[in-house]
Enzyme design. Structure first.
Site, PDB file in Angstrom:
ATOM      1  N   SER A 173       0.865  -1.170   0.000  1.00  0.00           N
ATOM      2  CA  SER A 173       0.000   0.000   0.000  1.00  0.00           C
ATOM      3  C   SER A 173       0.909   1.229   0.000  1.00  0.00           C
ATOM      4  O   SER A 173       2.139   1.102   0.018  1.00  0.00           O
ATOM      5  CB  SER A 173      -0.885   0.005   1.246  1.00  0.00           C
ATOM      6  OG  SER A 173      -0.093   0.324   2.364  1.00  0.00           O
ATOM      7  N   LYS A 174       0.274   2.375   0.017  1.00  0.00           N
ATOM      8  CA  LYS A 174       1.055   3.624  -0.029  1.00  0.00           C
ATOM      9  C   LYS A 174       1.962   3.760   1.199  1.00  0.00           C
ATOM     10  O   LYS A 174       2.903   4.525   1.206  1.00  0.00           O
ATOM     11  CB  LYS A 174       0.118   4.813  -0.142  1.00  0.00           C
ATOM     12  CG  LYS A 174      -0.743   4.654  -1.370  1.00  0.00           C
ATOM     13  CD  LYS A 174      -1.252   5.896  -1.977  1.00  0.00           C
ATOM     14  CE  LYS A 174      -1.787   5.614  -3.357  1.00  0.00           C
ATOM     15  NZ  LYS A 174      -2.886   4.633  -3.396  1.00  0.00           N
TER      16      LYS A 174
END
Ligand code: GLU
Length: 303
Positions: A250-251
């Site tokens: 994910s980010k």
């Protein structure tokens, strides 16, 4: 012979990471190794999360890696545009009119809380199955407009079977998987399912390669393809790239974000990381696109 057309369809809601690059690379190699065309479509349907600066950054990162597209992008090269979903409203309207004309759509005013209240306790995997609360007693029936209502499409209690190039044969009963699903939200936003089908069909996409979190969505999409009279593409769902803890990237995984990767590595390093994860190369080392395109594992992806 029919031209092979693939696409990469990122949502511009942040900087890409190695997981996005992995999908883009495999899709690019799959079509390019067979002389096909690769389209870049910007999936900016969600106005709250989508930003033009992210779309520009995605393009810049793809250029840096050498993953050039033949059609699409912000400038909209090609004759099947626009390539930004936010500019394709009229095309989605036309498709919705067709679906309504089939008599299988109905307005729905259920809130999320209403729907959750209908779920049986065993349905605890987070999946919400719409139980047909607003469905008319007779279908097909003419669509009656209701302001602020979402538009749902009826799904039959039948199995949809398709063969995914990577995951093999899949059988999904939409009535059990999701129930009648939304094609347009009550606030007027288009559903991902409707937009992606209209776009892939009108852009002549013949193969959809993307992350396997969307594997079961393919069944919803095949159903819409049928109702709209389009031929579905071939689907190929690749595993999601995970971090060291085995959790989908994910980010938050900064060390695999394009920002970090570009600051610390060459394009060949990053292509090598993605190709190694896809088992296209046995050891981790820098690799060029021209080396990868001749890799005979591309069509088999031993993932
Ligand atoms: N826009 C979606 C994403 O960025 C991909 C949808 C698709 O490939 O069908 O996850």
């Amino acid at each position: 012979m029919k031209e092979i057309v693939g696409r990469f369809a990122p949502s511009p809601s942040g900087r890409m990471h190695l997981g996005n690059i992995y999908t883009a690379l495999l899709s690019w190699l799959s079509v390019k190794s067979r002389g096909g065309k690769w389209i870049l479509r910007i999936e900016d349907l969600d106005p709250q999360r989508s930003k033009m600066e992210y779309a520009r950054q995605i393009e810049d990162d793809l250029h840096w890696l050498g993953l050039e597209w033949d059609e699409g992008g912000i400038d909209g090269i090609g004759s099947n545009g626009p390539y930004l979903q936010s500019q394709r409203h009229n095309l989605y309207e036309e498709a919705l009119a067709k679906l309504k004309a089939s008599g299988l759509c109905y307005p729905c005013t259920c809130t999320r809380a209403d729907i959750l209240a209908t779920q049986a306790p065993h349905e605890s995997d987070g999946r919400v199955v719409y139980k047909g609360t607003c469905r008319p007693s007779m279908l097909p029936s003419p669509y009656i407009e209701r302001p602020k209502a979402a538009v749902r499409i009826y799904v039959p209690d039948e199995e949809i079977t398709f063969t995914d190039r990577i995951k093999g044969t899949q059988t999904v009963n939409l009535a059990l998987h999701c129930g009648d699903f939304i094609v347009r939200r009550g606030d007027g936003a288009w559903s991902y399912q409707l937009a992606v089908v209209v776009d892939d069909a009108l852009m002549g996409v013949t193969e959809v390669m993307r992350g396997d979190d969307l594997l079961l969505s393919a069944a919803q999409q095949i159903y819409l393809y049928r109702l709209l009279g389009y031929t579905p593409p071939e689907f190929a769902h690749v595993p999601l790239v995970c971090n060291e803890a085995g959790i989908r990237l994910s980010k938050r995984d900064k060390s695999l974000s394009m920002e970090y990767l570009r600051a610390n590595h060459t394009p060949e390093d990053v292509l090598g990381m993605a190709a190694h994860r896809a088992a296209l190369i046995p050891t981790l080392h820098p690799v060029s696109l021209s080396e990868l395109i001749n890799n005979e594992k591309i069509m088999h992806y031993e993932l």
